[in-house]
Design an enzyme around this catalytic site. Structure first.
Site, PDB file in Angstrom:
ATOM      1  N   ARG A 270       0.697  -1.524  -0.183  1.00  0.00           N
ATOM      2  CA  ARG A 270       0.062   0.084   0.303  1.00  0.00           C
ATOM      3  C   ARG A 270       0.802   1.127   0.070  1.00  0.00           C
ATOM      4  NH1 ARG A 270      -2.076   0.647   4.585  1.00  0.00           N
ATOM      5  NH2 ARG A 270      -1.385  -1.053   6.025  1.00  0.00           N
TER       6      ARG A 270
ATOM      7  N   LYS B  46     -10.400  -2.256   1.197  1.00  0.00           N
ATOM      8  CA  LYS B  46      -9.469  -1.489   2.174  1.00  0.00           C
ATOM      9  C   LYS B  46     -10.171   0.510   1.927  1.00  0.00           C
ATOM     10  CE  LYS B  46      -5.987  -3.621   4.536  1.00  0.00           C
ATOM     11  NZ  LYS B  46      -6.279  -3.668   5.646  1.00  0.00           N
TER      12      LYS B  46
ATOM     13  N   SER C  69      -1.532  -3.500  10.493  1.00  0.00           N
ATOM     14  CA  SER C  69      -1.084  -4.460   9.474  1.00  0.00           C
ATOM     15  C   SER C  69      -0.261  -4.998   9.735  1.00  0.00           C
ATOM     16  CB  SER C  69      -0.854  -4.079   8.108  1.00  0.00           C
ATOM     17  OG  SER C  69      -1.836  -3.131   7.609  1.00  0.00           O
TER      18      SER C  69
ATOM     19  N   ASP D 181      -9.802  -9.518   8.294  1.00  0.00           N
ATOM     20  CA  ASP D 181      -8.513  -8.739   8.226  1.00  0.00           C
ATOM     21  C   ASP D 181      -9.755  -7.302   8.683  1.00  0.00           C
ATOM     22  OD1 ASP D 181      -7.079  -7.103   7.593  1.00  0.00           O
ATOM     23  OD2 ASP D 181      -7.822  -6.739   5.977  1.00  0.00           O
TER      24      ASP D 181
ATOM     25  N   HIS E  23     -11.239  -2.137  10.654  1.00  0.00           N
ATOM     26  CA  HIS E  23      -9.934  -3.311  11.214  1.00  0.00           C
ATOM     27  C   HIS E  23      -9.471  -4.294  11.848  1.00  0.00           C
ATOM     28  CE1 HIS E  23      -5.222  -3.394   9.208  1.00  0.00           C
ATOM     29  NE2 HIS E  23      -5.994  -3.908   8.367  1.00  0.00           N
TER      30      HIS E  23
ATOM     31  N   ARG F 117       2.456 -12.239  -0.897  1.00  0.00           N
ATOM     32  CA  ARG F 117      -0.045 -12.229  -0.518  1.00  0.00           C
ATOM     33  C   ARG F 117       0.277 -14.059  -1.318  1.00  0.00           C
ATOM     34  NH1 ARG F 117      -2.198  -8.617   2.849  1.00  0.00           N
ATOM     35  NH2 ARG F 117      -0.282  -6.581   3.633  1.00  0.00           N
TER      36      ARG F 117
ATOM     37  N   CYS G  73       0.127  -7.345  12.207  1.00  0.00           N
ATOM     38  CA  CYS G  73       0.728  -8.351  13.541  1.00  0.00           C
ATOM     39  C   CYS G  73      -0.171  -9.388  13.978  1.00  0.00           C
ATOM     40  CB  CYS G  73       0.057  -7.087  14.337  1.00  0.00           C
ATOM     41  SG  CYS G  73       0.525  -5.580  14.832  1.00  0.00           S
TER      42      CYS G  73
ATOM     43  N   TYR H  20      -1.057  -3.830  -6.637  1.00  0.00           N
ATOM     44  CA  TYR H  20      -1.286  -4.095  -5.513  1.00  0.00           C
ATOM     45  C   TYR H  20      -2.584  -4.143  -4.407  1.00  0.00           C
ATOM     46  CZ  TYR H  20      -0.589  -5.296  -0.489  1.00  0.00           C
ATOM     47  OH  TYR H  20      -0.514  -5.410   0.238  1.00  0.00           O
TER      48      TYR H  20
HETATM   49  C1  OXD Z   1      -3.055  -4.893   5.322  1.00  0.00           C
HETATM   50  C2  OXD Z   1      -3.735  -5.802   4.601  1.00  0.00           C
HETATM   51  O1  OXD Z   1      -1.852  -4.009   5.124  1.00  0.00           O
HETATM   52  O2  OXD Z   1      -4.567  -6.455   5.031  1.00  0.00           O
HETATM   53  O3  OXD Z   1      -4.238  -4.481   6.506  1.00  0.00           O
HETATM   54  O4  OXD Z   1      -3.355  -6.252   3.829  1.00  0.00           O
HETATM   55 MN    MN Z   2      -5.150  -5.395   7.699  1.00  0.00          MN
END
Ligand code: OXD
Ligand code: MN
Length: 582
Positions: free
Chosen positions: A70, A207, A249, A276, A227, A365, A251, A198
């Site tokens: 991102r 998002k 993100s 997510d 989130h 990913r 974590c 991406y």
């Molecule tokens: C993020 C994702 O960046 O879920 O939070 O991809």
């Molecule tokens: Mn996320």
């Protein structure tokens, strides 16, 4: 044609005349369509088949090396008034935002196909779901949207019934970072994204819609777009509690959402509802209920193995799209932390050389449908969602934050969420490992001024007395030699059990200025190799460090000026005073 469908047709026509695609294709969401696109992408070279014996229906996509995460610095919230976007967002006026990207969209689809993707975020028959339409020139986006959302004809039928949808326009453009923008127009419920393929920038349902636009929409309509992962924790007696957890993100949300209880936790079971995003609504009885707007996972690959996340490791051995991983000699995907096999090429298709860099990009990913997950809860498809017992905030903090603590009440819980901070990761372009404030893990995703967002959170206490309890966890505490104090992964279940015990009023707690902490003996550590000292360190607060933290939260709040809700300032000052008097 209904008015809504003719508005959609008109928009598609307008976009086509501006972007000049060769062909226009309306996606139906069928499996045959998915396969057709996969075949075409293999011919064009944007996708390659992985070893079909070991990884049936799995494919690899390599993105442009400058387009792997991102781009928060190129992500804008375009509202009429700058104050409405808040200091937490990059702002541009809608007129300027449109002008800037419209110039880039001019003729951009020449030689390409324009795909129209109607999609529904959330179960197709849920009153809590919301629809959108993404226009894109990327077949990679179409196949990912097929795995991540309910897309195609059923969504189009709902749009026709409902008469409204979020408009998302996307083109990969020329992938030049200087011509890359992710623009949001919350007041118009629309998105324009150009110059990136991406996931977080291009799969607009995720998002851009389900968080940035939806958070704005949620405030107007009285709900929350967060989130958060959603999981069900089933006890050996068969009782299931649902928990929603907001962590920044990368974590470990996906790992926690799919946790397999270790052998010591016999009879416990975790059900995954989402990894997510959660949309939270009050039901008619005043209970907070959650749905997952997505129906697939776009997860970080490195580190996934049979110990860290067996469910994910198994579910990506079929029907998955890999982006930016390495390859073995046997044409299997490879990533750091896979623990089996070895790479021969890296994520840029070069011969693998550990001195040059990792085989898989740290933000590589997998995309896979949620139904591939062995722990997927059938309630993730329930129109009414699930009732939430606890909300859990967390971050990646080497120091300071205890393993777990509970907020005193909702108002204090909002402060706990607003104070979330974490060490940055590779999910966004930029420096990795620096602590930054990430309130409610929404810093990159809140579509409006955080001050107004916190006021919206606080307002829920006026609407019901059945709100969930709020907690904070930190799996990432280290000792002075940099070793993790807590084993993490499956063992985190032990902490979730304390959380449920608190919800059920089965266990007491130590009252401190920052909230309720467990007594070291109240977390089950049987069978763990963890010293009494480590447990004490994990379940106490350092007054001085916390004074600095609470002061820093106060300074952060200052940046919101007089829009900051007074209740949050009061809460921050109460804690500061209580810490000072210890
Ligand atoms: C993020 C994702 O960046 O879920 O939070 O991809
Ligand atoms: Mn996320």
């Amino acid at each position: 044609m209904t008015t809504c469908l003719s508005a959609l047709q008109q928009w598609v026509d307008d976009v086509a005349s501006h972007t000049q695609p060769d062909t226009i294709y309306w996606c139906t969401g069928s499996d045959a369509e998915y396969q057709q696109l996969i075949d075409e992408m293999q011919i064009s070279g944007t996708l390659s088949a992985l070893n079909q014996d070991q990884y049936p229906n799995c494919y690899l996509h390599l993105s442009h090396p400058s387009d792997v995460a991102r781009v928060e610095h190129l992500t804008f919230i375009c509202t009429e008034k700058e104050k409405d976007a808040g200091p937490n967002n990059h702002w541009m006026s809608p007129a300027e935002g449109h002008a800037k990207v419209d110039a880039l969209f001019k003729n951009v689809m020449r030689g390409r196909t324009l795909y129209v993707i109607p999609y529904c975020m959330g179960p197709i028959d849920s009153p809590y779901s919301r629809c959108g339409v993404e226009i894109t020139d990327s077949p990679y986006v179409v196949i990912n949207m097929k795995l991540m959302t309910r897309m195609g004809s059923a969504a189009l039928a709902r749009i026709e019934r409902e008469g409204s949808f979020v408009k998302g326009l996307h083109s990969t453009g020329d992938l030049d970072p200087d011509r890359r923008f992710i623009m949001h127009f919350p007041e118009e419920l629309s998105i324009k994204s150009i110059g990136s393929g991406y996931g977080g920038n291009a799969l607009l349902g995720k998002k851009c819609h389900a968080l940035r636009i939806a958070s704005y929409q949620a405030r107007e309509e009285g709900w929350l777009a967060e989130h958060m992962l959603i999981l069900g924790l089933e006890s050996p007696d068969g009782d299931t509690h649902y928990i929603a957890c907001a962590f920044p993100s990368a974590c470990g949300k996906t790992n926690l959402a799919m946790l397999i209880p270790p052998k010591s936790q016999l009879g416990w079971k975790i059900w995954t509802l989402g990894d997510d995003i959660a949309w939270l609504h009050l039901d008619d009885d005043g209970r907070l209920r959650a749905i997952n707007p997505e129906c697939g996972y776009f997860g970080v690959v490195p580190g996934t193995n049979s110990q860290t996340n067996k469910n994910a490791f198994d579910m990506i051995t079929r029907d998955a799209i890999f982006t930016n991983v390495g390859l073995t000699a046997n044409n299997e995907p490879w990533w750091e932390g896979k623990k089996v096999g070895k790479p021969v090429t890296d994520w840029q298709g070069r011969d693998y050389d550990p001195d040059v860099g990792p085989a898989a990009h740290p933000n590589s990913r997998f995309t896979v449908a949620a139904t591939n997950n062995p722990s997927y809860s059938s309630l993730a498809e329930a129109a009414e969602g699930v009732p939430i017992s606890a909300i859990v905030f967390g971050g990646r903090r080497k120091k300071l934050a205890p393993l777990v603590y509970e907020a005193r009440d909702w108002q204090h819980g909002v402060l706990v969420g607003a104070g979330v901070a974490s060490e940055t990761t590779a999910a966004n372009i930029g420096e990795v490992g620096v602590v930054r404030r990430d309130p409610m893990a929404m810093k990159p995703f809140c579509g409006y001024n955080f001050a107004d967002y916190w006021a919206h959170w606080l307002s829920f206490a006026e609407r019901t007395d059945k709100l969930p309890r709020i907690f904070h966890v930190n799996w990432f505490r280290q000792d002075s030699d940099g070793r993790f104090l807590w084993p993490g992964f499956g063992e985190n279940l032990r902490v979730l059990r304390w959380i449920i015990d608190r919800c059920e009023q089965r266990v007491g707690a130590k009252e401190t200025p920052i909230g309720y902490l467990p007594e070291p003996g109240d977390i089950d550590i049987e069978g763990l190799d963890i010293s009494a000292d480590a447990m004490r360190a994990l379940t106490r607060i350092d007054t001085q460090q916390w004074q600095v933290e609470i002061e820093s939260i106060g300074e952060y709040f200052d940046s919101f000026g007089d829009r900051l809700p007074a209740a949050l300032r009061q809460e921050q000052q109460r804690i500061a005073k209580e810490l000072a008097s210890l």
